[in-house]
Design a protein around this motif. Structure first.
Motif, PDB file in Angstrom:
ATOM      1  N   LEU A 160       0.939  -1.286   0.114  1.00 18.10           N
ATOM      2  CA  LEU A 160      -0.226  -0.125  -0.041  1.00 18.10           C
ATOM      3  C   LEU A 160       1.007   1.252   0.053  1.00 18.10           C
ATOM      4  O   LEU A 160       0.577   2.217  -0.879  1.00 18.10           O
ATOM      5  CB  LEU A 160      -1.063  -0.130   1.102  1.00 18.10           C
ATOM      6  N   GLY A 162       3.779   1.635  -0.768  1.00 19.81           N
ATOM      7  CA  GLY A 162       4.544   1.791  -2.051  1.00 19.81           C
ATOM      8  C   GLY A 162       3.854   2.296  -3.205  1.00 19.81           C
ATOM      9  O   GLY A 162       4.220   3.079  -4.041  1.00 19.81           O
ATOM     10  N   CYS A 163       2.549   1.815  -3.137  1.00 22.33           N
ATOM     11  CA  CYS A 163       1.724   2.063  -4.335  1.00 22.33           C
ATOM     12  C   CYS A 163       1.265   3.626  -4.012  1.00 22.33           C
ATOM     13  O   CYS A 163       1.271   4.537  -4.960  1.00 22.33           O
ATOM     14  CB  CYS A 163       0.332   1.434  -4.223  1.00 22.33           C
ATOM     15  N   SER A 166       4.478   5.503  -5.295  1.00 20.25           N
ATOM     16  CA  SER A 166       4.543   5.648  -6.758  1.00 20.25           C
ATOM     17  C   SER A 166       3.374   6.489  -7.304  1.00 20.25           C
ATOM     18  O   SER A 166       3.884   7.176  -8.451  1.00 20.25           O
ATOM     19  CB  SER A 166       4.270   4.099  -7.358  1.00 20.25           C
TER      20      SER A 166
END
Lengths: 223, 223
Positions: A160, A162-163, A166
């Motif tokens: 989560l 990381g997203c 990103s």
DNA sequence: ATGCTTTGTTGCACGGAGTGCAAAAATTGC
DNA sequence: GCAATTTTTGCACTCCGTGCAACAAAGCAT
């Protein structure tokens, strides 16, 4: 509006001097990168501007590029401070979005965009920035772990975060491409993109519908 | 099963020599990193093993760490090749997942995990790897752009790819932590995690329910 | 203030990284 | 086999990054 949580402790001269030196070096490096370009200056030039010895530089930063990531680290400091003050029962995505937008309002964004754009011209700077994002990710995951407790798996948590990072980075990229000069509504432009990207994320990228900037460039996205 | 798309062109001696040299350097670097640890060897040691001159090394790689990212770049080559062969009307996430799993079946995973774990011990290697992921992201975004055409906005596209890569990376991380020795079902372990993370992504991270490894470590996740 | 301790800065020296350049070696085409 | 092209190599040079020990500044006690 949230209070800034200033840590306004007495702060002895030792601590203050270190902060000043660190800032002086970071500023010198940033000015140099701005004037001659990233990767086009030496550590010696930086220390001359900053008024410290070469050896001292390396006491603070392992490389010239790392002196250019201080701003992002500080940004994360602020954002985390904001995030921790948000009510624990607020929906997760909402809290994340609010933490970002609240923070972007107190911190200037232009320098972040400028640095982001610089990274396109210098691989070493890009790497330093990616590393900085990585550190930020770890710190945010830590904060989220404290918030969600053991209800969420490690995989859920790290994926989560990381997203979120990103998506934010994609927004920054899009913004940096489509808003090169410092436009008047630059801040809102970026906010809108971050919001759009995080919304896509929340919806599982189910709808490819163009929210911002269709395909062709130079479409200022009337927002 | 998809065919490997081998590019089996004649390939003159010039081309072949370059490929061989590149591979020799990469192998030498990997062996050294494995034996003495990442960041604990010099370029001179690498070139001695590889049987090339120091200068030649820098004709191929800008730094020692970059010689350790060759494997990931090749992995992406394969994955992209697979992806491009998938039917254009296959659902997006399904295609991405299939491309990954198909590729992991032809490429060994142990070395990737090993390198990933090494990056925890050496900042420079970590940066090189992050850079490698970044390049991969750009290439995948390119492929996706070709697939989706102008139906999707740039922001949608880059955010999506970033999230897919982030989720995969989170899966790799979780896998590297919970499967340190080369276990028998190592491959399936990783596949399961990637699948889990991408599923979370598709569902917009709506459900924090622990799919793999609750919070405490050492729970082998009976899949 | 005075000395004493702790902490941060500086200069020095050294090995290694990365690069421009030109000579030498290998490959290709004829 | 010979000339043109491409790759490898050695050399020289600058800059990076770090261990070490001397030095200076800040804190602390009396």
């Amino acid at each position: 509006m949230l209070k800034a949580n200033h840590h306004a402790e007495p702060l002895g001269r030792r601590e203050q001097n270190k902060i000043d030196t660190r800032q002086a070096i970071a500023d010198a490096a940033f000015e140099l990168a701005r004037s001659v370009g990233p990767g086009a200056f030496t550590v010696d030039q930086v220390v001359e501007r900053a008024g410290v010895s070469r050896r001292t530089f390396f006491n603070y930063f392992p490389s010239a590029e790392d002196a250019l990531t201080v701003r992002m680290d500080l940004f994360i400091d602020l954002a985390l401070g904001v995030f921790e003050q948000l009510p624990a029962d607020e929906p997760l995505f909402g809290a994340i979005i609010r933490a970002f937008t609240e923070t972007t309002r107190m911190e200037g964004l232009s320098q972040h965009g400028e640095l982001f754009r610089m990274a396109g011209a210098d691989p070493d700077l890009l790497r330093a920035q990616l590393h900085s994002w990585e550190r930020a990710e770890a710190r945010i995951a830590e904060a989220l772990r404290a918030r969600l407790g053991t209800a969420a798996s490690e995989l859920y948590l790290t994926a989560l975060v990381g997203c979120v990072m990103s998506s934010t980075r994609a927004a920054l990229r899009d913004w940096a491409v489509h808003t090169p000069p410092s436009a008047a509504d630059s801040g809102r432009q970026l906010e809108a993109r971050i919001l759009a990207a995080l919304t896509m994320l929340r919806d599982g990228f189910a709808d490819p519908g163009a929210l911002i900037t269709p395909h062709p460039p130079d479409t200022p996205a009337r927002s």
